[in-house]
Write an enzyme that holds these catalytic residues in place. Structure first.
Site, PDB file in Angstrom:
ATOM      1  CD  GLU A 187      -2.564   1.367   2.608  1.00 20.49           C
ATOM      2  OE1 GLU A 187      -2.864   2.501   3.041  1.00 20.49           O
ATOM      3  OE2 GLU A 187      -2.878   0.314   3.210  1.00 20.49           O
ATOM      4  NE  ARG A 247      -0.603   8.532   5.015  1.00 18.66           N
ATOM      5  CZ  ARG A 247      -0.386   7.856   6.142  1.00 18.66           C
ATOM      6  NH1 ARG A 247       0.626   8.206   6.924  1.00 18.66           N
ATOM      7  NH2 ARG A 247      -1.167   6.841   6.472  1.00 18.66           N
ATOM      8  CB  THR A 290      -3.716   8.491   2.440  1.00 18.26           C
ATOM      9  OG1 THR A 290      -2.772   7.772   3.259  1.00 18.26           O
ATOM     10  CG2 THR A 290      -4.178   9.705   3.233  1.00 18.26           C
ATOM     11  CE  LYS A 337      -6.323   1.895   7.214  1.00 16.05           C
ATOM     12  NZ  LYS A 337      -5.650   2.924   6.377  1.00 16.05           N
TER      13      LYS A 337
END
Length: 212
Positions: A45, A49, A73, A133
């Site tokens: 992942e 960011r 994100t 998640k």
């Protein structure tokens, strides 16, 4: 379970741990990914960011055999669009909003949205998300809390992420409602800065061998 959810389930079953990576320098992306995959963690992942994140994803997808690259994100429709353009195998969000879920309906990229309460879990389940998640995991009650959700909500399986270490990961992995865990301990900043790929591979191998 929808076809997209089934595909996501198959991805998340690849290893007990999904490395969650924040990469500032694209030059580090490929050797880092190779070290992680060599250690037995193929599902990565890459969080959106940093400005370098899109180029990191492109480079890893192009150059690292067997890497299954997703984005992290992902906060809105734009994040999903970027993920789809990059060819991400999946997209992960730290939460869920109506706008994000609406955008996900038209996206080819499977979304893993986050929840942290029974109500949020039920809301996402109503929207067709049996895979979620759990974030931030440790700060939200940890493995004991997550395990308590298994009885009333057995349909949902989670990827807990947030504050998880190699030492406590097994307490999550033993839960019936956990499919894998997310963490960053196998790629600490110090080793990344030192470009100690061998050490990262060793930590990855240990993470890949984790069991309940």
């Amino acid at each position: 379970m929808s076809e997209r959810q089934a595909g996501l389930e198959a991805i998340l079953k690849q290893a007990p741990v999904v490395p969650v990576l924040v990469i500032d320098d694209v030059a580090l992306a490929v050797p880092l990914a190779r070290a992680l995959v060599e250690g037995g963690l193929p599902v990565l992942e890459i969080t959106l960011r940093t400005k370098a994140a899109p180029d990191c994803i492109r480079a890893i997808r192009a150059e690292v055999k067997n890497a299954i690259v997703g984005s992290g994100t992902v906060l809105d429709a734009q994040g999903l669009e970027i993920s789809e353009e990059l060819g991400c195998a999946f997209a992960v969000s730290p939460g869920a909003t109506p706008a994000l879920l609406d955008a996900a309906k038209g996206s080819k990229t499977p979304l893993l949205p986050a929840s942290r309460s029974p109500s949020e879990t039920m809301f996402l389940l109503e929207k067709g998300y049996a895979l979620q998640k759990f974030f931030p995991a440790e700060q939200s009650g940890g493995a004991a809390y997550l395990g308590a959700l298994a009885s009333p909500l057995p349909q949902v399986r989670f990827c807990p992420t947030g504050g998880i270490t190699a030492e406590i990961a097994p307490s999550y992995l033993k839960l019936a409602n956990v499919i894998t865990v997310g963490g960053s301990w196998m790629a600490p900043k110090a080793l990344l800065a030192a470009k100690d790929w061998a050490a990262i591979t060793k930590l990855s191998a240990a993470a890949a061998s984790l069991k309940a």
